[in-house]
Design a protein around this motif. Sequence first.
Motif, short mmCIF file in Angstrom:
data_model
loop_
_atom_site.label_atom_id
_atom_site.label_comp_id
_atom_site.label_asym_id
_atom_site.label_seq_id
_atom_site.Cartn_x
_atom_site.Cartn_y
_atom_site.Cartn_z
N PHE A 340 0.89 -0.81 0.32
CA PHE A 340 -0.14 0.25 -0.12
C PHE A 340 0.32 1.17 0.19
N GLY A 341 0.35 1.60 -1.34
CA GLY A 341 1.16 3.56 -1.29
C GLY A 341 2.93 3.22 -1.17
N THR A 342 3.24 2.18 -1.57
CA THR A 342 4.19 2.24 -1.75
C THR A 342 4.83 1.40 -3.46
N ALA A 343 4.02 -0.20 -3.88
CA ALA A 343 4.74 -0.64 -5.41
C ALA A 343 3.40 -0.44 -6.27
N CYS A 344 1.84 -0.13 -4.85
CA CYS A 344 0.46 0.23 -5.21
C CYS A 344 0.00 1.33 -4.87
N THR A 345 0.10 2.63 -5.79
CA THR A 345 0.01 3.44 -5.52
C THR A 345 -1.51 3.96 -6.92
N PRO A 346 -2.56 5.38 -6.73
CA PRO A 346 -3.56 5.05 -7.91
C PRO A 346 -3.35 5.52 -8.79
N ASP A 347 -1.58 6.44 -9.26
CA ASP A 347 -0.60 6.17 -10.88
C ASP A 347 0.02 5.01 -11.03
N SER A 348 0.08 3.90 -10.13
CA SER A 348 0.70 2.27 -10.42
C SER A 348 0.07 1.46 -9.89
N PRO A 349 -1.04 1.36 -9.92
CA PRO A 349 -2.16 0.35 -8.46
C PRO A 349 -1.69 -1.30 -9.25
N MET A 350 -1.90 -1.83 -8.62
CA MET A 350 -1.59 -3.33 -7.93
C MET A 350 -2.93 -3.82 -8.43
N GLY A 351 -3.72 -3.47 -7.53
CA GLY A 351 -5.57 -3.78 -6.97
C GLY A 351 -5.95 -2.90 -7.22
N SER A 352 -7.51 -3.58 -7.54
CA SER A 352 -8.79 -2.78 -7.81
C SER A 352 -9.16 -1.82 -6.22
N CYS A 353 -8.92 -1.48 -4.65
CA CYS A 353 -9.38 -1.62 -4.24
C CYS A 353 -8.30 -0.26 -4.25
N MET A 354 -7.63 0.16 -5.46
CA MET A 354 -6.17 1.27 -4.78
C MET A 354 -7.27 2.33 -6.11
N VAL A 355 -7.56 1.71 -6.82
CA VAL A 355 -7.91 2.97 -8.02
C VAL A 355 -9.48 3.20 -8.50
N SER A 356 -10.15 2.18 -7.40
CA SER A 356 -11.79 1.98 -8.07
C SER A 356 -11.90 3.71 -6.84
N PRO A 357 -13.00 4.19 -7.54
CA PRO A 357 -13.32 5.05 -6.60
C PRO A 357 -13.84 5.47 -5.73
N GLU A 358 -14.52 3.83 -5.11
CA GLU A 358 -14.99 3.31 -3.74
C GLU A 358 -14.16 2.50 -3.11
N GLY A 359 -13.13 2.09 -3.47
CA GLY A 359 -12.20 1.32 -3.40
C GLY A 359 -11.38 1.32 -1.59
N SER A 360 -11.04 1.18 -1.34
CA SER A 360 -10.54 1.64 0.60
C SER A 360 -9.69 1.89 0.54
N CYS A 361 -8.49 1.76 -0.21
CA CYS A 361 -7.54 1.79 -0.33
C CYS A 361 -6.90 2.88 -0.88
N ALA A 362 -8.31 3.95 -2.59
CA ALA A 362 -8.28 4.47 -3.19
C ALA A 362 -8.75 5.43 -1.40
N ALA A 363 -9.96 5.15 -0.57
CA ALA A 363 -10.06 6.27 0.06
C ALA A 363 -8.95 6.74 1.63
N TYR A 364 -8.44 5.58 2.17
CA TYR A 364 -6.55 6.29 2.02
C TYR A 364 -6.15 6.76 1.83
N TRP A 365 -5.74 6.77 0.72
CA TRP A 365 -4.82 7.24 0.44
C TRP A 365 -5.10 8.61 0.14
N GLN A 366 -6.71 8.80 -0.82
CA GLN A 366 -6.81 10.20 -1.07
C GLN A 366 -6.92 10.64 0.23
N TYR A 367 -7.52 10.67 1.34
CA TYR A 367 -8.20 11.01 2.58
C TYR A 367 -7.33 11.08 3.41
N GLY A 368 -5.72 10.68 2.41
CA GLY A 368 -4.55 10.82 4.21
C GLY A 368 -4.40 9.82 5.29
N ARG A 369 -5.56 9.31 5.71
CA ARG A 369 -5.84 8.50 6.60
C ARG A 369 -4.09 8.00 6.58
#
Lengths: 378, 74
Positions: A340-369
Amino acid sequence: MKYVDEFRDGEAAKGLTRALQAAALPHREYHLMEFCGGHTHSLCRYGLLDLLPPNVKMVHGPGCPVCVLPIGRLAQAIRLAFRPGVTLCTYGDLMRVPGKDRLSLLQAKAQGAHVKMVFSSQDALAYARAHPNEEVVFFAIGFETTTPTTCAAVQQAKALGVKNLSFLINHVLTPSAIDAILGSSEARRGQIRVDGFIGPGHVSTIIGLEPYRRFARDAKTPIVIAGFEPLDLLQAMTMLLQQLNDGRAEVENQYTRAVQSEGNRKAQALVEATLELRDEFAWRGLGTLPKSALKLRPELREFDAELRFDLADEHVPDHKACACGDILKGLKRPTDCPIFGTACTPDSPMGSCMVSPEGSCAAYWQYGRHRQEQRRSA
Amino acid sequence: MCLALPAKVTTLNDDGTATVDLGGVRQRISLALVDGVGVGDFVVIHVGYALSRLDAQEAERTLALFASQQGGAP
């Protein structure tokens, strides 16, 4: 915006937060799952997780159709988009999800596949009518909220005699996912604990409250259907805590302005007339679940892209470093994932949760948690 | 995917669609899933369709409930 701004009012949030904190009894812990990815994003976006008493834990649920779609189904759509003469119409949410060999629809499009982003099934129908020489396939995904919108387009295509449009149906069912979580081996072993559910508000505009009653009755798990604004969520969490304090397990509706207890009967009838249950369907994270997804009814099979193009099911495993599966089950948090946040980021996602607008990884990334959690553990 | 927003119906069109005002943005949506929608009603819209009619009275009731929490003990 009316009916939005009032439900984000800061002063009211203070009062609701006090009520929530007062409802959390200090001697016990509360583990609540917000089923819907939209709720996960609201919790992160409005900082609600910071307002929770320390003994109230939110477990993020699988309610993100892009996230639970297995790579094999995405690969099937991508293969189709490369066929000469075929145009694949898809919602934008799916465009950047990494598929087989990390190839996304967007990259496939760059390589020459015919992928067209649409806002609505209506756009796919209009495109097919305007391009009679192309075979147009609508990549239909979503929970019960979105299912009737696909059905409306199928029925219109039939009524208008549109021959060059078919549907790749991947619609899935919310109660099946709740079953899978409550009945999982991890839940039985106590690795996943869910004392109550924040129920999906927009799914419930369609299905109503009835499908949840068996979870309250049989699994003794309370459910509060909630709207998506921050005040809705604060109130719904308090309602859940009160049920747990009273020893009640009921289905309650916080989102009364949009959800009626019987749901949308017209939409239910349309779905019933158009789709039927699949014997089983593979979900990312939750595994292969019986009677958990839909397909076109026999009399509408001419619109079924799987039959029209003789598409075979394909199983493609997730990247072995990706924790999306465990995150969707509620077993892990995004920050537990080693990439999370290293090999997998919104620019270079490894999994769907980072790139879907409803994914929890995307939420954690986007809102800085993720940064806050790192600070806390430092 | 389940993102849906309330929007006000400004025009009913004769092809089973309505034009809505979504915070100043005008958009044409399908009414295939709802009955009895009129101009001035608010509907919850999702991927170009109205999913349900927004109940103004229920919205007021929920807001009143929020307001009643304001006096809660700190």
